[in-house]
Design an enzyme around this catalytic site. Structure first.
Site, PDB file in Angstrom:
ATOM      1  N   LYS A  32     -23.412 -50.957  45.104  1.00 30.68           N
ATOM      2  CA  LYS A  32     -24.352 -50.986  46.217  1.00 30.68           C
ATOM      3  C   LYS A  32     -23.753 -50.741  47.448  1.00 30.68           C
ATOM      4  O   LYS A  32     -24.133 -50.748  48.424  1.00 30.68           O
ATOM      5  CB  LYS A  32     -25.021 -52.210  46.020  1.00 30.68           C
ATOM      6  CG  LYS A  32     -26.183 -52.282  44.832  1.00 30.68           C
ATOM      7  CD  LYS A  32     -27.528 -51.186  45.004  1.00 30.68           C
ATOM      8  CE  LYS A  32     -28.287 -51.372  43.891  1.00 30.68           C
ATOM      9  NZ  LYS A  32     -29.427 -50.494  44.040  1.00 30.68           N
ATOM     10  N   SER A  34     -25.737 -55.865  33.410  1.00 34.88           N
ATOM     11  CA  SER A  34     -26.360 -54.467  33.388  1.00 34.88           C
ATOM     12  C   SER A  34     -25.374 -53.327  32.850  1.00 34.88           C
ATOM     13  O   SER A  34     -25.804 -52.410  32.412  1.00 34.88           O
ATOM     14  CB  SER A  34     -26.830 -54.030  34.838  1.00 34.88           C
ATOM     15  OG  SER A  34     -25.929 -53.687  35.818  1.00 34.88           O
TER      16      SER A  34
HETATM   17  C1  LIG Z   1     -26.078 -55.049  39.016  1.00 30.29           C
HETATM   18  C2  LIG Z   1     -26.998 -54.012  39.024  1.00 30.29           C
HETATM   19  N1  LIG Z   1     -27.209 -52.847  38.025  1.00 30.29           N
HETATM   20  C3  LIG Z   1     -28.175 -51.683  38.135  1.00 30.29           C
HETATM   21  C4  LIG Z   1     -28.851 -51.677  39.294  1.00 30.29           C
HETATM   22  C5  LIG Z   1     -29.639 -50.697  39.094  1.00 30.29           C
HETATM   23  O1  LIG Z   1     -29.308 -49.301  40.344  1.00 30.29           O
HETATM   24  P1  LIG Z   1     -30.181 -48.589  41.190  1.00 30.29           P
HETATM   25  O2  LIG Z   1     -30.837 -49.458  42.196  1.00 30.29           O
HETATM   26  O3  LIG Z   1     -29.473 -47.675  41.818  1.00 30.29           O
HETATM   27  O4  LIG Z   1     -31.293 -48.002  40.257  1.00 30.29           O
HETATM   28  C6  LIG Z   1     -28.745 -52.797  40.320  1.00 30.29           C
HETATM   29  C7  LIG Z   1     -29.655 -52.432  41.504  1.00 30.29           C
HETATM   30  O5  LIG Z   1     -30.592 -52.920  41.216  1.00 30.29           O
HETATM   31  C8  LIG Z   1     -27.677 -53.566  40.089  1.00 30.29           C
HETATM   32  O6  LIG Z   1     -27.707 -54.789  41.112  1.00 30.29           O
END
Ligand SMILES: Cc1ncc(COP(=O)(O)O)c(C=O)c1O
Length: 328
Positions: free
Chosen positions: A56, A274
């Site tokens: 992010k 994630s």
């Molecule tokens: C730890 C984590 N993994 C994955 C994501 C997903 O990414 P994106 O928002 O680009 O779809 C996010 C964001 O929401 C996240 O904070």
């Protein structure tokens, strides 16, 4: 003479002007030792190496600089954003560097480290009811932004600078460092990573497959959402998500925890939950194809999840804890 001039003269690329210059150009690591198929290579892109700790950082910088360019964000103006984690932390860090006050709305149910990180960077935090999850924080932020038109509402779920950051940086970096890529796998939160990176990769080679990882409907994997849960991010609609995505793979919270543990114990990569979900999705793809190179995203490091017991508790206890904590 500026530091950049001095560096140029010395031919040095190692001394940077600002922490903002450290965002992006993250390393990639071969983790094919985890592959269930000897003809499929697995490569992790370590977004955890960004200066504020996650993927992010890219979109926080891009959304702030975009708003500055367009005059939607002027010196001293307050920024407001709903975020249960990484976006809030990156925005708070950059806002602090640039002198903008910032209010982050987050559910009470996020891990303590996330709140602590926001405090480190001096953000004002407004807590929303944990049972309403991230959608509750989004609702409240939208109401407050309407009541305060003098504030700058960046809104990552609908801000084009979010997927654009990935189109302009994440995608080109992956193709530059691993042009043999056949599959790209990432989790879906705002969908910015998948939309921006996916569009760039498909433009280079339309045969590259773009795969989204989703938690089962009604279950939680931090950072991720299921598109059938009632909210489709405007970014997904605007970037033609239905056409861009080739496949979706559902990953359960327990598998995400197991794979997060394998990443650290078998590859030395200490990642957030994630990332375990992305790896689990990548392994499913690896066992379905004959050969190829799968790149998956490690969104953040494990530091902010230590208090949850995700790495060391008994797996059943860690799974039960994961049900209660909302991370996305
Ligand atoms: C730890 C984590 N993994 C994955 C994501 C997903 O990414 P994106 O928002 O680009 O779809 C996010 C964001 O929401 C996240 O904070």
């Amino acid at each position: 003479m500026t530091l950049a001039d001095v560096n140029r003269r010395r031919g040095s690329v190692f001394v940077h002007q600002s922490a903002l210059d450290l965002i992006g150009n993250t390393p990639m690591v071969d983790v094919s030792n985890l592959s269930p198929n000897p003809n499929v290579r697995l490569v992790a892109k370590l977004e955890s190496q960004n200066p504020f700790g996650s993927v992010k950082d890219r979109i926080a910088k891009s959304m702030i600089e975009d708003a500055e360019r367009e005059g939607r964000l002027v010196p001293g103006q307050r920024i407001i954003e709903p975020s249960s984690g990484n976006t809030g932390i990156a925005l708070a860090a950059i806002a602090k560097m640039k002198g903008y006050p910032i209010t982050i709305l987050m559910p009470t149910s996020v891990s303590i480290e996330r709140r602590q990180m926001l405090e480190v960077f001096g953000a004002d935090i407004i807590l929303t009811p944990g049972e309403e999850g991230s959608n509750g924080a989004v609702r409240r932020a939208t109401e407050m932004a309407a009541q305060h038109p003098e504030w700058c509402f960046l809104y990552q779920y609908a801000n084009d600078a979010n997927p654009r950051a990935h189109y302009e940086t994440t995608g080109p970096e992956i193709y530059r460092d691993c042009p043999e890529i056949t599959h790209f796998v990432a989790g879906l939160g705002t969908s910015g990573t998948l939309m921006g990176t996916g569009k760039y990769l498909k433009e280079q080679n339309p045969d590259i497959k773009i795969v989204a990882v989703e938690p089962p409907l009604g279950e939680r994997v931090e950072g991720l959402r299921n598109l059938d849960d009632g909210y489709i991010p405007p970014v997904f609609e605007h970037w033609n998500g239905r056409e861009l995505l080739d496949r979706k793979r559902v990953v359960r919270p327990r598998e995400s925890l197991e794979m997060t543990r394998r990443l650290v114990t078998e590859c030395g990569i200490f990642a957030g939950i994630s990332s375990g979900a992305s790896l689990a999705g990548a392994l499913k793809v690896a066992s379905e194809i004959d050969e190829g190179t799968i790149v998956f995203i490690v969104c953040d490091g494990g530091w902010k999840y230590l208090s949850t017991g995700a790495y060391t508790d008994d797996l059943d206890a860690a799974e039960a804890a994961a049900e209660k904590i909302i991370y996305f």
